[in-house]
Write a protein that holds these residues in place. Structure first.
Motif, PDB file in Angstrom:
ATOM      1  N   GLN A 101       0.821  -1.215   0.000  1.00 41.42           N
ATOM      2  CA  GLN A 101       0.000   0.000   0.000  1.00 41.42           C
ATOM      3  C   GLN A 101       0.853   1.263   0.000  1.00 41.42           C
ATOM      4  OE1 GLN A 101      -3.422  -1.742   2.971  1.00 41.42           O
ATOM      5  NE2 GLN A 101      -3.465   0.436   2.546  1.00 41.42           N
ATOM      6  N   GLY A 102       2.163   1.107  -0.083  1.00 41.53           N
ATOM      7  CA  GLY A 102       3.053   2.256  -0.099  1.00 41.53           C
ATOM      8  C   GLY A 102       3.426   2.765   1.276  1.00 41.53           C
ATOM      9  N   ILE A 103       3.167   1.973   2.321  1.00 44.59           N
ATOM     10  CA  ILE A 103       3.530   2.364   3.697  1.00 44.59           C
ATOM     11  C   ILE A 103       4.785   1.590   4.079  1.00 44.59           C
ATOM     12  CG2 ILE A 103       2.805   2.425   6.117  1.00 44.59           C
ATOM     13  CD1 ILE A 103      -0.105   2.388   5.098  1.00 44.59           C
ATOM     14  N   GLN A 104       5.890   2.286   4.264  1.00 42.73           N
ATOM     15  CA  GLN A 104       7.175   1.643   4.510  1.00 42.73           C
ATOM     16  C   GLN A 104       7.400   1.435   6.007  1.00 42.73           C
ATOM     17  OE1 GLN A 104       8.836   0.380   1.910  1.00 42.73           O
ATOM     18  NE2 GLN A 104       7.069   1.211   0.771  1.00 42.73           N
ATOM     19  N   ALA A 105       6.872   0.352   6.522  1.00 42.15           N
ATOM     20  CA  ALA A 105       7.089  -0.013   7.919  1.00 42.15           C
ATOM     21  C   ALA A 105       8.436  -0.709   8.048  1.00 42.15           C
ATOM     22  CB  ALA A 105       5.969  -0.928   8.391  1.00 42.15           C
ATOM     23  N   GLN A 106       9.073  -0.546   9.221  1.00 47.11           N
ATOM     24  CA  GLN A 106      10.398  -1.126   9.444  1.00 47.11           C
ATOM     25  C   GLN A 106      10.404  -1.964  10.714  1.00 47.11           C
ATOM     26  OE1 GLN A 106      13.150   2.136   9.648  1.00 47.11           O
ATOM     27  NE2 GLN A 106      13.163   2.466   7.436  1.00 47.11           N
ATOM     28  N   GLU A 107      11.127  -3.088  10.658  1.00 49.25           N
ATOM     29  CA  GLU A 107      11.324  -3.893  11.859  1.00 49.25           C
ATOM     30  C   GLU A 107      12.526  -3.307  12.595  1.00 49.25           C
ATOM     31  OE1 GLU A 107      11.637  -8.550  13.337  1.00 49.25           O
ATOM     32  OE2 GLU A 107      11.488  -8.083  11.199  1.00 49.25           O
ATOM     33  N   VAL A 108      12.262  -2.496  13.621  1.00 43.93           N
ATOM     34  CA  VAL A 108      13.321  -1.745  14.298  1.00 43.93           C
ATOM     35  C   VAL A 108      14.010  -2.562  15.376  1.00 43.93           C
ATOM     36  CG1 VAL A 108      12.308   0.509  13.807  1.00 43.93           C
ATOM     37  CG2 VAL A 108      11.597  -0.737  15.852  1.00 43.93           C
ATOM     38  N   ASP A 109      13.404  -3.634  15.800  1.00 43.16           N
ATOM     39  CA  ASP A 109      14.001  -4.555  16.762  1.00 43.16           C
ATOM     40  C   ASP A 109      13.318  -5.901  16.564  1.00 43.16           C
ATOM     41  OD1 ASP A 109      15.529  -5.583  18.777  1.00 43.16           O
ATOM     42  OD2 ASP A 109      15.022  -4.038  20.250  1.00 43.16           O
ATOM     43  N   ALA A 110      13.854  -6.934  17.181  1.00 41.29           N
ATOM     44  CA  ALA A 110      13.276  -8.251  17.010  1.00 41.29           C
ATOM     45  C   ALA A 110      11.814  -8.268  17.457  1.00 41.29           C
ATOM     46  CB  ALA A 110      14.071  -9.284  17.800  1.00 41.29           C
ATOM     47  N   GLY A 111      10.934  -8.503  16.535  1.00 41.67           N
ATOM     48  CA  GLY A 111       9.518  -8.607  16.858  1.00 41.67           C
ATOM     49  C   GLY A 111       8.790  -7.285  16.986  1.00 41.67           C
ATOM     50  N   VAL A 112       9.435  -6.160  16.653  1.00 43.33           N
ATOM     51  CA  VAL A 112       8.811  -4.837  16.784  1.00 43.33           C
ATOM     52  C   VAL A 112       8.786  -4.144  15.428  1.00 43.33           C
ATOM     53  CG1 VAL A 112       8.894  -2.570  17.889  1.00 43.33           C
ATOM     54  CG2 VAL A 112       9.587  -4.615  19.163  1.00 43.33           C
TER      55      VAL A 112
END
Length: 357
Positions: A39-50
């Protein structure tokens, strides 16, 4: 008259920021990240499981529909979440603000309820509880809460919506406290001669000495007669710690109040509480009272409950009485008091009861 824990409501932020999500399953995180990316939303995994989800504006409410589209109700409930405004880092101080994503999203849509609680925009309708043998004689009134959105719009908001939204957004503590305080105020304003039944949910009270202090303070400030106030335990099926409820009941009694147990006969839990709490009053569940004159099974159950309550020295109230035949059966079986549309609907100002003919 303040209670910093139960009166102050933490508002959902409205500006830009980041929503941090910790799903229960790693599969949920990876699938959501991919779906948001599509959908064009750049989410990032900033830590394990987050997972960090950027929110350009509008706070958590702006991504409500998107998250509900990609996550099941169970995934939303089990996901831990916190929203941080732009520029605010995640620190140890953030931990007390983490909550279920379900709660966070509900809180984002609960501004109207927070406004209502803070402004104490509540109106109480009072329904008479009358003597079963002589329904023209009022014994007490039950206070029933309604809210309204603003002074300009006095459209009533009824309890199902009020308490449903409060549960979802974890504002039951604030709503239950505000309802108790305003019920006392408005009951005193009506100048009732008899008792007043005030509902309370025991799951909203952690420490009675602390959590009920503002209730006692208001009674003293108004000069109300504590002996005329009956606190009614509602939703007893949710009570898992009967010892804690007993401490609440003892606190009320020591302060001079009486106690009622609502919905007796609705479940096994209420029967256990009857023997343990020994309330001053019990109210029989509407489902048990309805058409009791026609249902032999209900008759046997209710007759035994009436007998048991009287053996324990507990006064009985049948609620939800709508038909004359129901009242006649209750009258013949020595129920002490009755309440229902047959005699009077809730109202403000309180209505006079009608004697069935």
């Amino acid at each position: 008259m303040t209670c910093k824990d139960c009166q102050v409501i933490e508002r959902s932020p409205q500006g830009p920021g980041s929503l941090f999500l910790a799903p229960f399953l790693s599969h949920t995180l990876k699938a959501l990240k991919q779906q948001l990316s599509n959908q064009g939303i750049q989410a990032q995994e900033v830590d394990a499981g987050v997972l960090q989800v950027p929110v350009p504006t509008g706070g958590p409410g702006a991504v409500d529909a998107t998250l509900r589209k990609h996550l099941s109700e169970a995934e939303i409930t089990d996901c831990r979440a916190v929203f941080l405004p732009e520029g605010q880092p995640f620190t140890l101080a953030t931990l007390p603000h983490t909550q279920s994503l379900m709660t966070l999203l509900a809180r984002a849509g609960s501004g109207w309820l927070a406004d209502m609680i803070e402004a104490e925009r509540f109106i109480f309708h009072f329904q008479p509880i009358v003597h079963c043998q002589n329904p023209g004689q009022i014994f007490a009134h039950e206070s029933l809460v309604r809210g309204y959105l603003c002074d300009e719009d006095r459209t009533l908001v009824f309890p199902d919506r009020l308490f449903g939204q409060a549960r979802a957004s974890q504002m039951m503590f604030q709503l239950d406290r505000a309802a108790r305080i305003n019920a006392i105020r408005q009951a005193v304003g009506h100048g009732f001669d008899g008792r007043v039944f005030i509902n309370f949910n025991p799951t909203t009270i952690y420490d009675p000495t602390y959590c009920l202090k503002t209730t006692l303070d208001e009674v003293e400030r108004l000069g109300a007669d504590a002996h005329r106030l009956v606190f009614e335990v509602v939703e007893s099926e949710e009570v898992s710690d009967s010892g804690h409820l007993r401490r609440i009941v003892d606190f009320y009694r020591n302060a001079g109040f009486q106690v009622a147990l609502d919905d007796l006969g609705a479940g096994y839990a209420s029967l256990n509480l009857l023997s343990e709490l020994r309330p001053d009053f019990v109210k029989f569940d509407r489902a048990l009272v309805s058409h009791v004159d026609q249902d032999v099974f209900k008759q046997k159950v209710l007759a035994k409950l009436i007998e048991m309550a009287h053996d324990l020295g507990i006064l009985t109230i049948a609620e939800g009485v709508e038909e004359k035949a129901e009242w006649q059966w209750l009258k013949a079986h020595a129920v002490d008091y009755v309440q229902g549309y047959l005699f009077a609907r809730p109202g403000s100002p309180p209505p006079r009861p009608v004697v069935p003919t």
